[in-house]
Design a protein around this motif. Structure first.
Motif, mmCIF file in Angstrom:
data_model
loop_
_atom_site.group_PDB
_atom_site.id
_atom_site.type_symbol
_atom_site.label_atom_id
_atom_site.label_comp_id
_atom_site.label_asym_id
_atom_site.label_seq_id
_atom_site.Cartn_x
_atom_site.Cartn_y
_atom_site.Cartn_z
ATOM 1 N N LEU A 121 0.835 -1.212 0.000
ATOM 2 C CA LEU A 121 0.000 0.000 0.000
ATOM 3 C C LEU A 121 0.869 1.261 0.000
ATOM 4 O O LEU A 121 0.354 2.371 0.092
ATOM 5 N N LYS A 145 -10.897 1.457 7.055
ATOM 6 C CA LYS A 145 -10.161 1.829 5.845
ATOM 7 C C LYS A 145 -8.705 2.093 6.190
ATOM 8 O O LYS A 145 -8.417 2.730 7.209
ATOM 9 N N SER A 147 -5.179 1.173 -1.222
ATOM 10 C CA SER A 147 -5.979 1.290 -0.001
ATOM 11 C C SER A 147 -6.897 0.080 0.138
ATOM 12 O O SER A 147 -7.093 -0.673 -0.820
ATOM 13 N N ILE A 169 -5.465 3.719 4.096
ATOM 14 C CA ILE A 169 -5.145 4.400 2.832
ATOM 15 C C ILE A 169 -3.641 4.695 2.786
ATOM 16 O O ILE A 169 -3.096 5.314 3.709
#
Ligand SMILES: NC(=O)c1ccc[n+]([C@@H]2O[C@H](COP(=O)([O-])OP(=O)(O)OC[C@H]3O[C@@H](n4cnc5c(N)ncnc54)[C@H](O)[C@@H]3O)[C@@H](O)[C@H]2O)c1
Length: 327
Positions: A147, A245, A252, A247
């Motif tokens: 990520l 979540k 994400s 990110i």
């Protein structure tokens, strides 16, 4: 740690409230495990649940922990009694799964850890959310660097709880932000500072908070946000019923309770979120099979429960002093 070698892995429940229904369903699905019996403080509930689960009804917690047919005890009573029953089970040589919040203070959880370590026993927090496959995948992506640089993390919870249900629990800071805290630790890491606010919006007489929010700066430089609310359901499109979540600069992830919903009322929820039972089924399987049969570690340990409790206590301090608190 001594592995459980007996063909049947015997389980005992201390406490037979709402959450015991989910644990009983989970034990049923764990290969080679059997719910031997339960003890509950109120006899009406004890008899009803023992009949429902097809197990013994012990006359006392002592009788349950002394039974050699029981190898592991699930502590499913309310927070204030977790230490008492966890201690009792560990002192009788039983492995323990203790519901969250594990203890009322950091010291209580440290006491559990000392006892478990001294006895070579597993004492696993009931940190169920991290046993969902979506959470495990997010952790792998974060750890692999897939990520990129992590910029932000959000854990959101908006599930209306009627006052009569909510008043059996502490406020949402302890009851729900505990979940958020161990999820954050598991996925992204520790906070270094935070500030928090709370409010009471829908209770008539219960005075604990039904909504709380926390802002954090994490060790890795990212920022994070928690929201926990018993005040209202989120009925909007793509609702934040339970939403996580993470990110990063290169990608994400999203985890949502809303991915699998059954149109029938759950225990206290207006609908059945399949992820709720699913996470407890996975958690129980991990405890019984991966930890007790194969010697693996819990995905979220008592050390994590200690840090989660420090985060909760820092949030309480921030609310009380209207300040930013360093951890
Ligand atoms: N993992 C999750 O998502 C989740 C969800 C709900 C509850 N929980 C946790 O599970 C535990 C039980 O919650 P529940 O929803 O089943 O609550 P509940 O009120 O339905 O049941 C609690 C049980 O504990 C017993 N009890 C209360 N005080 C006691 C004491 N001092 N000594 C002995 N027994 C006592 C009650 O008789 C009751 O049977 C709590 O720690 C709660 O935080 C976890």
């Amino acid at each position: 740690m001594a592995l459980v070698k007996q063909e049947t892995l015997g389980i005992g429940f201390l406490g037979a409230g709402d959450i015991s229904v989910l644990h009983a369903a989970a034990v049923k699905k764990a290969h080679g495990a059997k719910l031997v019996g339960l003890w509950n403080r109120g006899q009406d509930r004890a008899k009803q649940r023992a009949a429902e689960f097809g197990c013994k009804n012990y006359e006392s917690p002592e009788a349950l922990v002394k039974d050699p047919a029981i190898h592991a005890v699930f502590v499913l009573t309310n927070l204030e009694s977790h230490l008492e029953y966890t201690k009792l089970a560990l002192e009788h040589g039983k492995h323990v799964l203790v519901e969250k919040p594990v203890g009322a203070t950091v010291e209580e959880i440290q006491t559990m850890k000392k006892l478990a370590d001294a006895g070579g026993l597993v004492c696993m927090p009931g940190h169920n959310y991290v046993y969902e496959s979506g959470m495990v995948r997010t952790k792998e992506l974060v750890e692999n660097g897939d990520l990129g640089k992590i910029c932000s993390a959000y854990v959101m919870y908006n599930i209306h709880h009627p006052e009569e249900v909510a008043s059996r629990y502490p406020g949402v800071v302890r009851q729900i932000l505990t979940h958020h805290s161990y999820i954050l630790l598991y996925l992204v890491g520790k906070p270094v500072e935070l500030c928090a606010m709370k409010a009471t919006l829908h209770y008539q007489t219960y005075t604990e908070e039904d909504i709380a929010m926390v802002q954090m700066r994490l060790e890795n430089g990212a920022l994070a946000h928690f929201c926990a609310s018993f005040a209202a359901d989120d009925h909007a499109a793509d609702p934040w019923t339970v939403m996580v979540k993470v990110i990063g600069t290169a990608g994400s992830t999203r985890y949502s309770y809303r991915d699998h919903v059954e149109i029938k009322p759950g225990l206290v929820h207006s609908q059945t979120y399949t992820a709720y039972q699913g996470s407890i089924t996975n958690e129980v399987r991990h405890f019984l099979i991966d930890c007790l049969r194969h010697g693996e570690q819990p995905l979220s340990t008592l050390d994590d429960a200690i840090v989660a409790q420090k985060l909760i206590e820092a949030a309480e301090k921030s609310i009380a002093n209207k300040s930013i608190v360093a951890l």
